[in-house]
Design an enzyme around this catalytic site. Structure first.
Site, PDB file in Angstrom:
ATOM      1  CB  ILE A 115      26.841  58.432  29.585  1.00 45.91           C
ATOM      2  CG1 ILE A 115      26.389  59.892  29.411  1.00 45.91           C
ATOM      3  CG2 ILE A 115      26.169  57.568  28.536  1.00 45.91           C
ATOM      4  CD1 ILE A 115      26.676  60.466  28.047  1.00 45.91           C
ATOM      5  CE1 TYR A 153      34.028  65.979  25.610  1.00 46.97           C
ATOM      6  CE2 TYR A 153      32.439  67.163  24.248  1.00 46.97           C
ATOM      7  CZ  TYR A 153      32.842  66.012  24.903  1.00 46.97           C
ATOM      8  OH  TYR A 153      32.050  64.889  24.838  1.00 46.97           O
ATOM      9  CB  THR A 211      30.375  63.821  21.471  1.00 52.32           C
ATOM     10  OG1 THR A 211      29.493  64.936  21.337  1.00 52.32           O
ATOM     11  CG2 THR A 211      31.785  64.311  21.150  1.00 52.32           C
ATOM     12  CG  ASP A 212      26.019  65.582  18.856  1.00 52.81           C
ATOM     13  OD1 ASP A 212      26.807  65.958  19.754  1.00 52.81           O
ATOM     14  OD2 ASP A 212      24.793  65.842  18.876  1.00 52.81           O
ATOM     15  CD  GLU A 213      29.791  68.990  22.131  1.00 50.19           C
ATOM     16  OE1 GLU A 213      30.834  69.649  22.167  1.00 50.19           O
ATOM     17  OE2 GLU A 213      29.003  68.911  23.080  1.00 50.19           O
ATOM     18  CB  ILE A 268      18.986  69.116  31.941  1.00 48.64           C
ATOM     19  CG1 ILE A 268      18.486  69.541  30.545  1.00 48.64           C
ATOM     20  CG2 ILE A 268      17.872  68.497  32.770  1.00 48.64           C
ATOM     21  CD1 ILE A 268      17.879  68.413  29.701  1.00 48.64           C
ATOM     22  CE  LYS A 324      34.562  61.834  23.347  1.00 51.18           C
ATOM     23  NZ  LYS A 324      34.746  60.683  24.293  1.00 51.18           N
ATOM     24  CG  HIS A 344      27.112  78.420  22.730  1.00 48.79           C
ATOM     25  ND1 HIS A 344      26.153  79.085  23.446  1.00 48.79           N
ATOM     26  CD2 HIS A 344      26.780  77.108  22.792  1.00 48.79           C
ATOM     27  CE1 HIS A 344      25.280  78.233  23.920  1.00 48.79           C
ATOM     28  NE2 HIS A 344      25.631  77.015  23.534  1.00 48.79           N
TER      29      HIS A 344
END
Ligand code: NAD
Ligand code: TDX
Length: 336
Positions: free
Chosen positions: A16, A152, A125-127, A193, A156, A278
């Site tokens: 990114i 992770y 991040t949205d996480e 992806i 963040k 997950h």
């Protein structure tokens, strides 16, 4: 309006970050970019090769190196901090580098921003908000409580909290943006992806975790870049902005779009072991960014963006091939 002319982009050789460097060089001719990147397994100087020397310069170094920061930060007017250990599966296998780069690295950069009076923008991040149930009508907003799930995302989230504290306590002119899942060129083959596209190019069956129903909110990386630029130049210090393009899709749908593009049967993939912990679903409400800063995504057709991305991986096999075998060996060892 803040009009930077000389910015530091950390992690500018990653996915990114390098797309942001290309975006700035293309769209903002008066701005010089110094990329600070350690060139970990995820950083590739090829990502920014060929840019004019007077527009973009690479400094190879660690964001945790405070002496280095004291040398390079003076003379710049902003730090845009992308550098991170970014892959959830790696954070489960070995969390240590995530603590160091994501938490200590952010601390070092905030101290440099404070000492040298530099504007700071933090890429998150949205996480950090954890996950949503599939049938939850809600989406994440700037008010959603932090509830990270993985090593992770917890690092963040920690780094975001440091940024808020350095703004409030020390007056660092800081903003945070929390973006959803990016796709586009230069993404490492470990990510969903690119992993499936490069598997198919190499004649290997794609790999889907769990039941394939986990939802991600996809955004083209160029739209992430334009949103970061809007926040950097027009965002209010101390504020958080969520970035998303209304791109919710479950993993099996995305995988079947990729299979279709390769002319393969929609069930021509392997189910593999699920990721521990997950996250089920991410979904971003980007109303604040759109309302306050007038931002809109340009890449609203996911099928078109995906087709372009597939084309890029077909045409740039020399870029991704060197990392592919080692990445797949790591996944195989994890049963994924
Ligand atoms: P990436 O893994 O592709 O790139 C990370 C870059 O940071 C690499 O160039 C690497 O060499 C560099 N780096 C790592 N540790 C460093 C250190 N200690 N010092 C200097 N450089 C270092 O990551 P990405 O997917 O491009 O993500 C970039 C940022 O965006 C991260 O902060 C990530 O949390 C955030 N983000 C990513 C997504 C996504 O979908 N990938 C979504 C939202 C937010
Ligand atoms: O082979 C795979 N099969 C699979 O089903 C891989 C690699 C992933 N998946 C699933 C897991 C996720 O539900 O696909 C989804 C996307 O996985 P990743 O590409 O690993 O992304 P994710 O874990 O959602 O995190 C990404 O978006 C938020 C980025 O990697 C983070 O840096 C960002 O913060």
């Amino acid at each position: 309006m803040f009009e930077p002319t000389n910015i530091i982009v950390t992690g500018g050789c990653g996915f990114i970050g390098s797309n942001f460097v290309h975006y700035v060089v293309r769209e903002h001719p008066g701005v010089h970019v110094t990329v600070l990147d350690k060139l970990t397994y995820a950083g590739n100087p090829e990502n920014i090769a060929g840019l004019p020397e007077d527009r973009a310069e690479l400094v190879v170094g660690d964001v945790c190196d405070r002496e280095l920061l004291d040398r390079i930060v003076p003379g710049h007017d902003a730090i845009v901090h992308y550098a991170a250990e970014s892959h959830n599966d790696n954070s489960i296998a070995d969390p240590e580098p995530f603590l160091r780069t994501n938490v200590e690295g952010t601390y070092a950069l905030l101290e440099a921003a404070r000492k040298h009076g530099v504007r700071y923008h933090h890429i998150s991040t949205d996480e950090v908000y954890g996950d949503l149930a599939l049938d939850d009508p809600a989406r994440f907003t700037e008010e959603t409580p932090y509830r990270p799930s993985s090593p992770y995302s917890s690092t963040k989230a920690s780094s975001d909290l440091l940024v808020r504290a350095w703004h409030r306590t020390f007056g660092v002119r800081a903003t945070i943006s929390n973006c959803s899942n990016n796709y586009g060129p230069y993404q490492h083959v470990e990510k969903f992806i690119p992993r499936q596209i490069t598997n198919l190019i190499g004649g290997v069956r794609p790999k889907l975790y769990g039941d394939g129903l986990n939802v991600r909110d996809w955004i083209h990386t160029d739209d992430h870049s334009s949103a970061v630029w809007a926040v950097l130049t027009r965002g209010r210090a101390g504020e958080t902005y969520l970035i998303g393009a209304d791109g919710e899709k479950n993993n099996i749908t995305v995988l079947r779009e990729i299979l279709k593009a390769f002319g393969r049967d929609e069930d021509d993939f392997d189910w593999v072991r699920d990721r521990p912990g997950h996250d089920r679903r991410y979904a971003i409400d980007s109303a604040k960014l759109r309302r306050e800063l007038g931002w809109e995504p340009a890449h609203t057709d996911f099928a078109e963006g995906l087709a372009e991305t597939i084309r890029w991986y077909r045409e740039n096999e020399a870029w991704w091939r060197p990392a592919k075998a080692a990445t797949e060996a790591r996944y195989a060892a994890q049963g994924q």
